[in-house]
Motif scaffolding. Structure first.
Motif, PDB file in Angstrom:
ATOM      1  N   GLU A   1       0.630  -1.668   0.434  1.00 30.40           N
ATOM      2  CA  GLU A   1       0.170  -0.089   0.289  1.00 30.40           C
ATOM      3  C   GLU A   1       0.943   1.304  -0.242  1.00 30.40           C
ATOM      4  OE1 GLU A   1      -0.558  -2.933   2.122  1.00 30.40           O
ATOM      5  OE2 GLU A   1      -1.670  -3.022   0.688  1.00 30.40           O
ATOM      6  N   GLY A   2       1.959   1.158  -0.391  1.00 33.00           N
ATOM      7  CA  GLY A   2       3.439   2.227   0.153  1.00 33.00           C
ATOM      8  C   GLY A   2       4.174   2.748   1.306  1.00 33.00           C
ATOM      9  N   GLU A   3       2.156   1.844   2.238  1.00 32.62           N
ATOM     10  CA  GLU A   3       2.936   2.628   3.687  1.00 32.62           C
ATOM     11  C   GLU A   3       4.278   2.439   4.273  1.00 32.62           C
ATOM     12  OE1 GLU A   3      -0.637   2.560   6.972  1.00 32.62           O
ATOM     13  OE2 GLU A   3      -0.327   0.371   6.215  1.00 32.62           O
ATOM     14  N   HIS A   4       5.209   3.144   4.883  1.00 28.66           N
ATOM     15  CA  HIS A   4       6.287   2.760   5.419  1.00 28.66           C
ATOM     16  C   HIS A   4       6.080   2.245   6.885  1.00 28.66           C
ATOM     17  CE1 HIS A   4      10.552   4.174   7.729  1.00 28.66           C
ATOM     18  NE2 HIS A   4      10.545   4.095   6.877  1.00 28.66           N
ATOM     19  N   VAL A   5       6.930   1.137   6.543  1.00 27.01           N
ATOM     20  CA  VAL A   5       6.409   0.109   7.597  1.00 27.01           C
ATOM     21  C   VAL A   5       7.444   0.136   8.894  1.00 27.01           C
ATOM     22  CG1 VAL A   5       4.739  -1.371   6.535  1.00 27.01           C
ATOM     23  CG2 VAL A   5       6.867  -1.600   5.941  1.00 27.01           C
ATOM     24  N   GLY A   6       8.808   0.188   8.094  1.00 26.92           N
ATOM     25  CA  GLY A   6      10.299   0.127   9.249  1.00 26.92           C
ATOM     26  C   GLY A   6      11.237   0.852   8.392  1.00 26.92           C
ATOM     27  N   SER A   7      12.382   0.462   8.500  1.00 22.54           N
ATOM     28  CA  SER A   7      13.959   0.281   8.216  1.00 22.54           C
ATOM     29  C   SER A   7      14.516  -1.105   8.451  1.00 22.54           C
ATOM     30  CB  SER A   7      14.735   1.629   8.327  1.00 22.54           C
ATOM     31  OG  SER A   7      15.054   1.555   9.476  1.00 22.54           O
ATOM     32  N   VAL A   8      15.529  -1.185   7.293  1.00 21.58           N
ATOM     33  CA  VAL A   8      16.760  -2.148   7.734  1.00 21.58           C
ATOM     34  C   VAL A   8      17.636  -2.181   9.044  1.00 21.58           C
ATOM     35  CG1 VAL A   8      18.485  -3.951   6.798  1.00 21.58           C
ATOM     36  CG2 VAL A   8      15.681  -3.114   5.543  1.00 21.58           C
ATOM     37  N   ASN A   9      17.621  -3.463   9.940  1.00 22.25           N
ATOM     38  CA  ASN A   9      18.329  -2.147  10.670  1.00 22.25           C
ATOM     39  C   ASN A   9      19.946  -3.155  10.650  1.00 22.25           C
ATOM     40  OD1 ASN A   9      19.935  -3.491  14.050  1.00 22.25           O
ATOM     41  ND2 ASN A   9      18.940  -1.450  13.652  1.00 22.25           N
ATOM     42  N   SER A  10      19.787  -4.651  10.333  1.00 22.15           N
ATOM     43  CA  SER A  10      20.932  -5.422  10.589  1.00 22.15           C
ATOM     44  C   SER A  10      20.322  -6.565   9.528  1.00 22.15           C
ATOM     45  CB  SER A  10      21.617  -5.629  11.352  1.00 22.15           C
ATOM     46  OG  SER A  10      20.720  -6.739  12.098  1.00 22.15           O
ATOM     47  N   PHE A  11      20.816  -7.674   9.070  1.00 19.99           N
ATOM     48  CA  PHE A  11      20.544  -8.729   8.490  1.00 19.99           C
ATOM     49  C   PHE A  11      21.415  -9.728   8.744  1.00 19.99           C
ATOM     50  CE2 PHE A  11      23.686  -8.600   4.972  1.00 19.99           C
ATOM     51  CZ  PHE A  11      23.498  -7.245   4.774  1.00 19.99           C
TER      52      PHE A  11
ATOM     53  N   LYS B   1      24.741 -17.863   2.538  1.00 21.62           N
ATOM     54  CA  LYS B   1      23.639 -16.567   1.790  1.00 21.62           C
ATOM     55  C   LYS B   1      22.754 -15.516   3.183  1.00 21.62           C
ATOM     56  CE  LYS B   1      20.826 -18.251  -1.618  1.00 21.62           C
ATOM     57  NZ  LYS B   1      19.545 -19.218  -1.802  1.00 21.62           N
ATOM     58  N   VAL B   2      22.471 -14.749   2.544  1.00 24.52           N
ATOM     59  CA  VAL B   2      21.458 -13.977   4.047  1.00 24.52           C
ATOM     60  C   VAL B   2      20.040 -14.214   3.753  1.00 24.52           C
ATOM     61  CG1 VAL B   2      20.533 -11.660   4.087  1.00 24.52           C
ATOM     62  CG2 VAL B   2      22.326 -11.878   2.428  1.00 24.52           C
ATOM     63  N   SER B   3      20.342 -14.365   4.831  1.00 23.19           N
ATOM     64  CA  SER B   3      18.815 -15.530   5.540  1.00 23.19           C
ATOM     65  C   SER B   3      17.803 -14.203   5.835  1.00 23.19           C
ATOM     66  CB  SER B   3      19.027 -16.489   6.656  1.00 23.19           C
ATOM     67  OG  SER B   3      19.912 -17.003   6.305  1.00 23.19           O
ATOM     68  N   TYR B   4      17.988 -13.724   6.798  1.00 25.53           N
ATOM     69  CA  TYR B   4      16.642 -12.899   7.115  1.00 25.53           C
ATOM     70  C   TYR B   4      17.383 -11.091   7.012  1.00 25.53           C
ATOM     71  CZ  TYR B   4      15.281 -16.683   9.215  1.00 25.53           C
ATOM     72  OH  TYR B   4      15.213 -18.799   9.616  1.00 25.53           O
ATOM     73  N   ALA B   5      16.286 -10.297   7.315  1.00 28.31           N
ATOM     74  CA  ALA B   5      16.670  -8.597   7.306  1.00 28.31           C
ATOM     75  C   ALA B   5      15.733  -8.405   8.754  1.00 28.31           C
ATOM     76  CB  ALA B   5      15.856  -8.017   6.216  1.00 28.31           C
ATOM     77  N   VAL B   6      16.868  -7.913   9.472  1.00 29.05           N
ATOM     78  CA  VAL B   6      16.244  -7.123  10.798  1.00 29.05           C
ATOM     79  C   VAL B   6      15.984  -6.075  10.836  1.00 29.05           C
ATOM     80  CG1 VAL B   6      17.055  -7.668  14.052  1.00 29.05           C
ATOM     81  CG2 VAL B   6      18.037  -8.967  12.313  1.00 29.05           C
ATOM     82  N   MET B   7      14.458  -6.035  10.776  1.00 29.33           N
ATOM     83  CA  MET B   7      13.923  -4.547  10.534  1.00 29.33           C
ATOM     84  C   MET B   7      13.947  -3.737  12.205  1.00 29.33           C
ATOM     85  SD  MET B   7      10.555  -4.796   7.845  1.00 29.33           S
ATOM     86  CE  MET B   7       9.801  -3.301   8.719  1.00 29.33           C
ATOM     87  N   SER B   8      14.265  -2.288  12.327  1.00 31.68           N
ATOM     88  CA  SER B   8      13.543  -2.010  13.666  1.00 31.68           C
ATOM     89  C   SER B   8      12.062  -0.947  12.722  1.00 31.68           C
ATOM     90  CB  SER B   8      14.477  -1.620  13.924  1.00 31.68           C
ATOM     91  OG  SER B   8      15.716  -0.679  12.874  1.00 31.68           O
ATOM     92  N   PHE B   9      11.433  -1.009  14.118  1.00 32.42           N
ATOM     93  CA  PHE B   9      10.315   0.337  13.694  1.00 32.42           C
ATOM     94  C   PHE B   9      10.396   0.716  15.354  1.00 32.42           C
ATOM     95  CE2 PHE B   9       6.812  -2.158  14.492  1.00 32.42           C
ATOM     96  CZ  PHE B   9       7.077  -3.022  14.113  1.00 32.42           C
ATOM     97  N   GLY B  10       9.617   2.062  15.926  1.00 34.31           N
ATOM     98  CA  GLY B  10       9.243   2.821  16.856  1.00 34.31           C
ATOM     99  C   GLY B  10      10.152   2.598  17.675  1.00 34.31           C
ATOM    100  N   GLY B  11      10.111   3.170  18.739  1.00 37.78           N
ATOM    101  CA  GLY B  11      11.212   3.215  19.971  1.00 37.78           C
ATOM    102  C   GLY B  11      11.146   4.747  19.855  1.00 37.78           C
ATOM    103  N   PHE B  12      11.616   5.440  20.844  1.00 38.70           N
ATOM    104  CA  PHE B  12      12.256   6.523  20.867  1.00 38.70           C
ATOM    105  C   PHE B  12      13.822   6.606  20.983  1.00 38.70           C
ATOM    106  CE2 PHE B  12      12.217  11.128  22.509  1.00 38.70           C
ATOM    107  CZ  PHE B  12      12.478  11.914  21.576  1.00 38.70           C
ATOM    108  N   LEU B  13      14.278   7.281  20.577  1.00 34.18           N
ATOM    109  CA  LEU B  13      15.955   7.374  20.444  1.00 34.18           C
ATOM    110  C   LEU B  13      16.743   6.050  20.823  1.00 34.18           C
ATOM    111  CD1 LEU B  13      16.200  10.273  22.912  1.00 34.18           C
ATOM    112  CD2 LEU B  13      16.832   9.906  19.654  1.00 34.18           C
TER     113      LEU B  13
END
Lengths: 132, 132
Positions: A38-48, A56-68
């Motif tokens: 839907e084009g919503e920003h759901v987070g960003s890739v923190n690491s993988f 092989k890359v197995s997982y993208a570790v996403m982060s979202f939420g939190g403050f500082l």
């Protein structure tokens, strides 16, 4: 509320810098925005997570939420669930925000990967086949 | 001269934190020390290049030299040339310091990967077969 528009533009530019048609730098994957269909920003890739045996890359570790960084939670996604979209300047996932919020996640000081069943649960939550 | 002993111990500890038997976090690969067969510290992993099509890690980008990032050069190594050694707390490569110093390298503001032949040259320098 934060306006993500400028951030995603920067990510797009950064992501292009170290890319050829096939290769992308780990430093550019990290921080790249993730959007749903839907084009919503759901987070960003923190690491993988990389499989040391197969390389092989197995997982993208996403982060979202939190403050500082406080209260931030990490949500692993099977790498195959992410498709890079040049126009969006980020990854697109066919996953709703609700699916993500209800998915397996861990805090900064937790290491869920010591549980050999964790990867299976991640794949299962997103309806993807698990093979290791 | 910098004493690398304490740095390598920290890297060893960090590298263990996010590892299971098979998985390692990208954030732990970055910064991990690299040693040659003689046990000499030859550099550290700055980042790595991932093949977007296959999802495989193709190159470790090593950094060495430089002071506060000035004059630092990046030396890509074929990923297959690195073996993780738990005792050393880092990667071991069967590469001499001279081979590394004479190998393909680039500065911070350069992007050699736009040249489709660059990967081939990297493999060739270290005597490893190239397949893309």
């Amino acid at each position: 509320m934060i306006d993500d528009t400028s951030t995603s533009r920067v990510a797009a530019q950064d992501a292009d810098t170290d890319e050829t048609r096939r290769l992308i730098s780990s430093s550019k994957v990290e921080g790249t925005n993730v959007y749903n269909l839907e084009g919503e920003h759901v987070g960003s890739v923190n690491s993988f997570m990389v499989d040391k045996h197969s390389g092989k890359v197995s997982y993208a570790v996403m982060s979202f939420g939190g403050f500082l960084g406080i209260g931030e939670r990490y949500h692993p996604l099977p790498w195959g669930a992410l498709k890079y979209d040049t126009n969006a300047g980020g990854y697109i996932v066919n996953i709703t925000r609700e699916q993500l919020e209800g998915g397996p996640s861990f805090a900064r000081d937790e290491d869920p990967w010591t549980d050999p069943e964790y990867g299976r649960r991640v794949h299962s939550h997103y309806g993807l086949p698990y093979s290791m």
